[in-house]
Design a protein around this motif. Structure first.
Motif, PDB file in Angstrom:
ATOM      1  N   ALA A  48       0.795  -1.228   0.000  1.00 27.36           N
ATOM      2  CA  ALA A  48       0.000   0.000   0.000  1.00 27.36           C
ATOM      3  C   ALA A  48       0.830   1.282   0.000  1.00 27.36           C
ATOM      4  O   ALA A  48       0.261   2.379  -0.063  1.00 27.36           O
ATOM      5  CB  ALA A  48      -0.916  -0.009   1.224  1.00 27.36           C
ATOM      6  N   GLN A  49       2.135   1.138   0.106  1.00 33.07           N
ATOM      7  CA  GLN A  49       2.962   2.343   0.148  1.00 33.07           C
ATOM      8  C   GLN A  49       2.949   3.079  -1.190  1.00 33.07           C
ATOM      9  O   GLN A  49       2.536   2.532  -2.203  1.00 33.07           O
ATOM     10  CB  GLN A  49       4.406   1.969   0.518  1.00 33.07           C
ATOM     11  N   GLU A  93      -5.390  -4.056  -0.566  1.00 34.91           N
ATOM     12  CA  GLU A  93      -6.697  -3.902   0.077  1.00 34.91           C
ATOM     13  C   GLU A  93      -6.467  -3.630   1.555  1.00 34.91           C
ATOM     14  O   GLU A  93      -5.440  -4.015   2.118  1.00 34.91           O
ATOM     15  CB  GLU A  93      -7.532  -5.187  -0.059  1.00 34.91           C
TER      16      GLU A  93
HETATM   17  C1  LIG Z   1       0.082  -3.119  10.155  1.00 33.95           C
HETATM   18  C2  LIG Z   1       0.268  -2.942   8.665  1.00 33.95           C
HETATM   19  C3  LIG Z   1       1.521  -2.623   8.160  1.00 33.95           C
HETATM   20  C4  LIG Z   1       1.696  -2.451   6.767  1.00 33.95           C
HETATM   21  N1  LIG Z   1       2.942  -2.140   6.303  1.00 33.95           N
HETATM   22  C5  LIG Z   1       3.106  -1.924   4.965  1.00 33.95           C
HETATM   23  C6  LIG Z   1       4.387  -1.551   4.467  1.00 33.95           C
HETATM   24  O1  LIG Z   1       5.395  -1.468   5.172  1.00 33.95           O
HETATM   25  N2  LIG Z   1       4.493  -1.331   3.126  1.00 33.95           N
HETATM   26  C7  LIG Z   1       3.432  -1.421   2.269  1.00 33.95           C
HETATM   27  O2  LIG Z   1       3.621  -1.193   1.078  1.00 33.95           O
HETATM   28  N3  LIG Z   1       2.210  -1.786   2.726  1.00 33.95           N
HETATM   29  C8  LIG Z   1       2.024  -2.048   4.048  1.00 33.95           C
HETATM   30  N4  LIG Z   1       0.793  -2.421   4.528  1.00 33.95           N
HETATM   31  C9  LIG Z   1      -0.324  -2.618   3.587  1.00 33.95           C
HETATM   32  C10 LIG Z   1      -0.525  -4.108   3.222  1.00 33.95           C
HETATM   33  O3  LIG Z   1       0.596  -4.609   2.549  1.00 33.95           O
HETATM   34  C11 LIG Z   1      -1.772  -4.200   2.326  1.00 33.95           C
HETATM   35  O4  LIG Z   1      -2.913  -3.821   3.059  1.00 33.95           O
HETATM   36  C12 LIG Z   1      -1.973  -5.594   1.740  1.00 33.95           C
HETATM   37  O5  LIG Z   1      -3.011  -5.553   0.789  1.00 33.95           O
HETATM   38  C13 LIG Z   1      -2.301  -6.622   2.814  1.00 33.95           C
HETATM   39  O6  LIG Z   1      -2.394  -7.892   2.226  1.00 33.95           O
HETATM   40  P1  LIG Z   1      -3.127  -9.123   2.945  1.00 33.95           P
HETATM   41  O7  LIG Z   1      -4.539  -8.715   3.216  1.00 33.95           O
HETATM   42  O8  LIG Z   1      -3.037 -10.222   1.917  1.00 33.95           O
HETATM   43  O9  LIG Z   1      -2.355  -9.468   4.162  1.00 33.95           O
HETATM   44  C14 LIG Z   1       0.589  -2.607   5.888  1.00 33.95           C
HETATM   45  C15 LIG Z   1      -0.667  -2.940   6.412  1.00 33.95           C
HETATM   46  C16 LIG Z   1      -0.839  -3.111   7.785  1.00 33.95           C
HETATM   47  C17 LIG Z   1      -2.207  -3.475   8.307  1.00 33.95           C
END
Ligand SMILES: Cc1cc2nc3c(=O)[nH]c(=O)nc-3n(C[C@H](O)[C@H](O)[C@H](O)COP(=O)(O)O)c2cc1C
Length: 159
Positions: free
Chosen positions: A87-88, A118
């Protein structure tokens, strides 16, 4: 008939949703394994292997990285696709994609992509909600998976 194995890791389900979209776009037999729940079977009969996970605090799931490390030499004999959900902002996400996989595998892969992300807000604990609110600005469920990117990834695997 082409044989494809998708091995993925997810915490809240975004990667699983992306894999569902991807699976619909692939041809031949597709085996889908959530490595958080089960060990992948032997790879020998598969010509294509797709590996993907999501990024938390800059890193992909350790279970997926460990599997890749252990099977690296065999993976280097396959047609490989690599993806993340992240998400970054742009630039950071590209770096996260590169750093999620061993350099040799990244160079060998026929396609590598960021599928989008998402936010499964209702499924998150208190700390995750705080992080997502403060860093990403989300306070509810959100979906931004790119059908176009998943489509061109599937085309590259099929080619
Ligand atoms: C606690 C937390 C930390 C996250 N850290 C990052 C990050 O460091 N870099 C990034 O690009 N996205 C980050 N994200 C976003 C997740 O990668 C993104 O929501 C992804 O779609 C989650 O995939 P999943 O539902 O399959 O686990 C973070 C999300 C959460 C909830």
């Amino acid at each position: 008939m082409s044989m494809t194995m998708i091995i993925y890791a997810t915490k809240h389900g975004s990667v699983e949703n992306a894999v569902k979209l991807l699976t619909e776009k692939l041809e031949g037999k597709v085996t889908v394994i959530n490595i958080m729940n089960e060990d992948p079977p032997e790879l020998n009969e598969y010509e294509n292997v797709i590996l993907g996970g999501s990024i938390y605090v800059g890193k992909i799931q350790k279970r997926l990285s460990k599997y890749i490390e252990k099977h690296l030499s065999e993976l280097l004999t396959k047609r490989i696709g690599l993806f993340i959900c992240a998400a970054q902002e742009e630039g950071i996400r590209e770096k996260e994609l590169i750093e999620s996989f061993p350099e040799k595998l990244f160079e060998h892969a026929v396609c590598k992509e960021i599928f989008g992300y998402e936010i499964h807000y209702d499924d998150m604990n208190f700390i995750e909600k705080k992080v997502v609110g403060a860093i990403l600005g989300h306070k509810s469920n959100y979906s931004e998976l790119s059908d176009a990117k998943i489509d061109s990834f599937a085309q590259a695997i099929r080619a």
